[in-house]
Design a protein around this motif. Structure first.
Motif, short mmCIF file in Angstrom:
data_model
loop_
_atom_site.label_atom_id
_atom_site.label_comp_id
_atom_site.label_asym_id
_atom_site.label_seq_id
_atom_site.Cartn_x
_atom_site.Cartn_y
_atom_site.Cartn_z
N SER A 284 0.82 -1.22 0.00
CA SER A 284 0.00 0.00 0.00
C SER A 284 0.85 1.26 0.00
O SER A 284 0.37 2.34 -0.39
N LEU A 285 2.12 1.16 0.41
CA LEU A 285 2.99 2.33 0.44
C LEU A 285 3.22 2.89 -0.96
O LEU A 285 3.50 4.09 -1.11
N VAL A 286 3.08 2.06 -1.99
CA VAL A 286 3.28 2.51 -3.37
C VAL A 286 2.25 3.57 -3.75
O VAL A 286 2.53 4.49 -4.51
N TYR A 287 1.04 3.44 -3.20
CA TYR A 287 -0.05 4.35 -3.56
C TYR A 287 -0.22 5.48 -2.55
O TYR A 287 -1.20 6.22 -2.62
N LEU A 288 0.72 5.61 -1.63
CA LEU A 288 0.53 6.58 -0.56
C LEU A 288 0.44 8.01 -1.09
O LEU A 288 -0.40 8.80 -0.64
N LYS A 294 -8.38 5.90 -3.31
CA LYS A 294 -8.70 5.52 -4.69
C LYS A 294 -7.81 4.41 -5.20
O LYS A 294 -7.72 4.19 -6.41
N SER A 295 -7.15 3.71 -4.28
CA SER A 295 -6.22 2.64 -4.66
C SER A 295 -6.84 1.28 -4.39
O SER A 295 -7.89 1.17 -3.75
N PRO A 296 -6.20 0.21 -4.88
CA PRO A 296 -6.70 -1.15 -4.57
C PRO A 296 -6.62 -1.50 -3.08
O PRO A 296 -7.14 -2.54 -2.67
N TYR A 297 -5.98 -0.63 -2.29
CA TYR A 297 -5.82 -0.88 -0.86
C TYR A 297 -6.76 -0.02 -0.02
O TYR A 297 -6.54 0.16 1.18
N CYS A 298 -7.83 0.48 -0.63
CA CYS A 298 -8.75 1.35 0.09
C CYS A 298 -9.45 0.63 1.24
O CYS A 298 -9.91 1.26 2.20
#
Length: 438
Positions: A284-288, A294-298
């Motif tokens: 999830s750090l990649v989308y921080l 709005k990321s796949p880790y929402c």
């Protein structure tokens, strides 16, 4: 129970009336506002033109006033009718509360059911008092002899009953976090409660209050101090607390990225058991910088994690401290609601057939009552020879051959100092049998 169903029917009627009244009220007021708005526009026109008020307009104003008065009176009348319906619900609830106080209050029999698995009689601990004088209630809803379901001879003395019930209520209040109410009850009832008894509840409620305010500090401190015992329970509480703290750092945005990476070192002891979850959090750090929303880790930001951590902490802490997750008083009350109708039917059969002495023990019921999976707390064993559930006085005994029977059955099968297993031809010494504790 029939009385509860009766209250539910009354509530359904009131809710339906509220719905109908609300719709009618809204429609009537909208029509009235529209009508008054049109009249106001006509009066404004007449005022701008400087013409005197015509007889027709005066008549329309009189009709408008009359319509407003009639509408308000009609709505008030309908509202008054709803009040009477609510009053009927209140009376129905009062009757249930009155009967509950007779059946479960300070002066009438009750039972704390410990539950069972696989059938057999349900174990209960006495929590009752002497019968009070019956109160007249509508026959269609209540039985006026609920207190007489059990003979007074089955239960302990009145003082012992009240002490047990008071202690159960105090424990329930502590468990629900109503500490001030529990303290007040202890003072008024002169009930002495040791600090050692109160301390676990005080600590649990303090930590749960912090969790409800999304403060992980007290829970983390408690989990770390009890780490070894939690590991023995295969608990994942400490990992979930660290994970939730890490997610809070992620939710704070890119400025907390370095702090989140530093905090990730807390996951090292849990890498073997929670590898997949740790990988997800690191990914999830990649989308921080783009925003986790709005990321796949929402899903990591879902508020349900807080409800889950409260539930996990309550379950694991209660298991660690030897406390029940659910209040024994609420479980007893719910079990009693299920058991009472059946016991009333059995009482009627016993009286009809004049079978005295069928129920003479306070630690068991005369018949099996299914309480559902929720009330299954421990295993039970029924002797295959005597078809009776084993107890402390008649425990299950394992023979050398591996078969298990009750002690009473073993004693009856002894012949000439020897015991022959009823399921296989092996002869053995009765003294070689070993008691089994499930």
């Amino acid at each position: 129970m029939e009385q509860c169903a009766s209250v539910e029917r009354e509530v359904d009627k009131v809710l339906q009336k509220f719905l109908t009244y609300g719709q009618h009220c809204e429609q009537s007021l909208e029509e009235l506002l529209h009508y008054v708005g049109q009249l106001r526009a006509e009066l404004a026109n007449a005022a701008l033109q400087g013409t005197p008020l015509s007889a027709t307009l005066s008549l329309v104003m009189s009709q408008c006033c009359r319509k407003i008065k009639d509408t308000v009176q009609k709505l008030a009348s309908d509202h008054k009718d709803i009040h009477s319906s609510v009053s009927r619900v209140g009376k129905a609830i009062d009757r249930v509360s009155l009967r509950a106080s007779l059946g479960w209050g300070w002066g009438c029999p009750g039972a704390s059911v410990s539950g069972s698995v696989g059938g057999g009689k349900v174990s209960v601990s006495s929590m009752d008092a002497e019968s009070q004088s019956p109160v007249s209630c509508p026959r269609q809803n209540f039985d006026s002899e609920i207190c007489g379901v059990v003979s007074d001879a089955v239960w302990d003395s009145r003082e012992k009953q009240q002490q047990i019930l008071q202690m159960a209520i105090v424990e329930h209040l502590y468990q629900q976090g109503m500490l001030s109410v529990a303290e007040e009850l202890c003072q008024e009832s002169t009930l002495n409660v040791d600090l050692d008894f109160k301390q676990p509840f005080l600590e649990l409620n303090r930590i749960l209050e912090a969790l409800h305010e999304q403060d992980l500090g007290p829970a983390l401190e408690w989990a770390i101090s009890h780490r070894q015992r939690l590991l023995e329970l295969n608990s994942s509480l400490e990992f979930k607390l660290h994970r939730l703290h890490f997610i809070r750092l992620l939710a704070s945005g890119p400025e907390k990225q370095l702090e989140a990476l530093s905090y990730a070192r807390h996951f090292q002891p849990f890498a073997r058991l929670h590898q997949r979850e740790i990988q997800v959090m690191m990914g999830s750090l990649v989308y921080l910088r783009l925003g986790l929303e709005k990321s796949p880790y929402c899903h990591l930001l879902d508020n349900s994690h807080w409800a889950e951590i409260c539930e996990t902490f309550t379950r694991d802490a209660c298991s660690l401290l030897g406390l029940s997750v659910e209040s024994p008083l609420s479980v007893s009350f719910a079990s009693g609601c299920v058991a009472l109708p059946v016991l009333m039917n059995i009482k009627a059969v016993i009286e009809q057939r004049q079978c005295t002495g069928v129920w003479s023990h306070k630690d068991e019921l005369p018949i099996e009552i299914e309480l559902g999976m929720k009330c299954w707390y421990h295993s039970v064993f029924a002797c295959p020879i005597l078809r009776q559930q084993t107890s402390d006085s008649n425990p299950p005994i394992k023979l050398i051959c591996g078969h298990v029977i009750s002690r009473d059955a073993l004693n009856k099968l002894i012949n000439g100092g020897k015991l022959k297993c009823p399921y296989c031809p092996m002869e053995q010494n009765p003294a070689d049998g070993k008691r089994i504790i499930f």
